[in-house]
Design a protein around this motif. Structure first.
Motif, PDB file in Angstrom:
ATOM      1  N   PRO A   1       0.789  -1.236   0.000  1.00 15.24           N
ATOM      2  CA  PRO A   1       0.000   0.000   0.000  1.00 15.24           C
ATOM      3  C   PRO A   1       0.823   1.289   0.000  1.00 15.24           C
ATOM      4  O   PRO A   1       0.303   2.344  -0.355  1.00 15.24           O
ATOM      5  CB  PRO A   1      -0.846  -0.116   1.265  1.00 15.24           C
ATOM      6  N   GLU A   2       2.085   1.229   0.395  1.00 16.61           N
ATOM      7  CA  GLU A   2       2.880   2.449   0.474  1.00 16.61           C
ATOM      8  C   GLU A   2       4.086   2.436  -0.470  1.00 16.61           C
ATOM      9  O   GLU A   2       5.046   3.189  -0.279  1.00 16.61           O
ATOM     10  CB  GLU A   2       3.319   2.707   1.918  1.00 16.61           C
ATOM     11  N   ASP A   3       4.034   1.630  -1.496  1.00 13.49           N
ATOM     12  CA  ASP A   3       5.153   1.534  -2.433  1.00 13.49           C
ATOM     13  C   ASP A   3       5.494   2.874  -3.084  1.00 13.49           C
ATOM     14  O   ASP A   3       6.652   3.118  -3.430  1.00 13.49           O
ATOM     15  CB  ASP A   3       4.864   0.510  -3.530  1.00 13.49           C
ATOM     16  N   SER A   4       4.528   3.732  -3.240  1.00 13.62           N
ATOM     17  CA  SER A   4       4.767   5.025  -3.898  1.00 13.62           C
ATOM     18  C   SER A   4       5.706   5.921  -3.094  1.00 13.62           C
ATOM     19  O   SER A   4       6.235   6.909  -3.623  1.00 13.62           O
ATOM     20  CB  SER A   4       3.448   5.746  -4.148  1.00 13.62           C
ATOM     21  N   LEU A   5       5.954   5.601  -1.841  1.00 10.55           N
ATOM     22  CA  LEU A   5       6.861   6.391  -1.014  1.00 10.55           C
ATOM     23  C   LEU A   5       8.322   6.134  -1.352  1.00 10.55           C
ATOM     24  O   LEU A   5       9.189   6.917  -0.977  1.00 10.55           O
ATOM     25  CB  LEU A   5       6.634   6.080   0.471  1.00 10.55           C
ATOM     26  N   PHE A   6       8.589   5.036  -2.040  1.00 11.20           N
ATOM     27  CA  PHE A   6       9.965   4.657  -2.346  1.00 11.20           C
ATOM     28  C   PHE A   6      10.430   5.288  -3.653  1.00 11.20           C
ATOM     29  O   PHE A   6       9.658   5.481  -4.580  1.00 11.20           O
ATOM     30  CB  PHE A   6      10.075   3.130  -2.425  1.00 11.20           C
ATOM     31  N   ASP A   7      11.723   5.576  -3.708  1.00 10.30           N
ATOM     32  CA  ASP A   7      12.321   6.111  -4.923  1.00 10.30           C
ATOM     33  C   ASP A   7      12.484   5.012  -5.978  1.00 10.30           C
ATOM     34  O   ASP A   7      12.394   5.273  -7.168  1.00 10.30           O
ATOM     35  CB  ASP A   7      13.683   6.732  -4.616  1.00 10.30           C
ATOM     36  N   HIS A   8      12.760   3.794  -5.514  1.00 10.89           N
ATOM     37  CA  HIS A   8      12.943   2.651  -6.403  1.00 10.89           C
ATOM     38  C   HIS A   8      12.308   1.424  -5.758  1.00 10.89           C
ATOM     39  O   HIS A   8      12.438   1.225  -4.551  1.00 10.89           O
ATOM     40  CB  HIS A   8      14.425   2.366  -6.647  1.00 10.89           C
ATOM     41  N   CYS A   9      11.659   0.593  -6.580  1.00 14.43           N
ATOM     42  CA  CYS A   9      11.059  -0.657  -6.103  1.00 14.43           C
ATOM     43  C   CYS A   9      11.538  -1.804  -6.982  1.00 14.43           C
ATOM     44  O   CYS A   9      11.494  -1.704  -8.215  1.00 14.43           O
ATOM     45  CB  CYS A   9       9.539  -0.591  -6.157  1.00 14.43           C
ATOM     46  N   TYR A  10      11.969  -2.873  -6.350  1.00 12.27           N
ATOM     47  CA  TYR A  10      12.358  -4.090  -7.050  1.00 12.27           C
ATOM     48  C   TYR A  10      11.445  -5.205  -6.552  1.00 12.27           C
ATOM     49  O   TYR A  10      11.501  -5.563  -5.371  1.00 12.27           O
ATOM     50  CB  TYR A  10      13.821  -4.445  -6.777  1.00 12.27           C
TER      51      TYR A  10
END
Length: 91
Positions: free
Chosen positions: A63-72
């Motif tokens: 639910p909070e992935d948008s807070l990260f600069d990069h997601c793998y």
């Protein structure tokens, strides 16, 4: 793990991760989490570009992935080497 319960060292953890203690040289790597025990927003300043680089390595979205600069979205064994490379490139 404590789900919505008091954990003895959570107060200390939140103090250490408080946004005022972070700066642009920090790297936060959030690995393998459902984001339900400690939501990422509690561990970071939620403004992009503030408090350094924020990277998620996880098998699934959260639910909070948008807070990260990069997601793998992959296993830690393959995602963490990419985080290392990213960190070297951005330093």
């Amino acid at each position: 793990m404590f789900f919505n319960e008091h954990a003895p060292l959570y107060a200390k953890l939140l103090t250490e991760f408080h946004g005022k203690r972070r700066d642009e040289n920090d790297l936060l790597v959030y690995v393998g989490s459902s984001q339900s025990v400690i939501p990422p927003s509690k561990l970071m300043d939620t403004r992009k570009g503030k408090a350094g680089l924020k990277v998620l390595v996880n098998l699934t979205t959260g639910p909070e992935d948008s807070l990260f600069d990069h997601c793998y979205y992959e296993k830690a064994s393959s995602g963490l080497p990419k985080v290392r490379k990213l960190h070297i490139e951005t330093v």
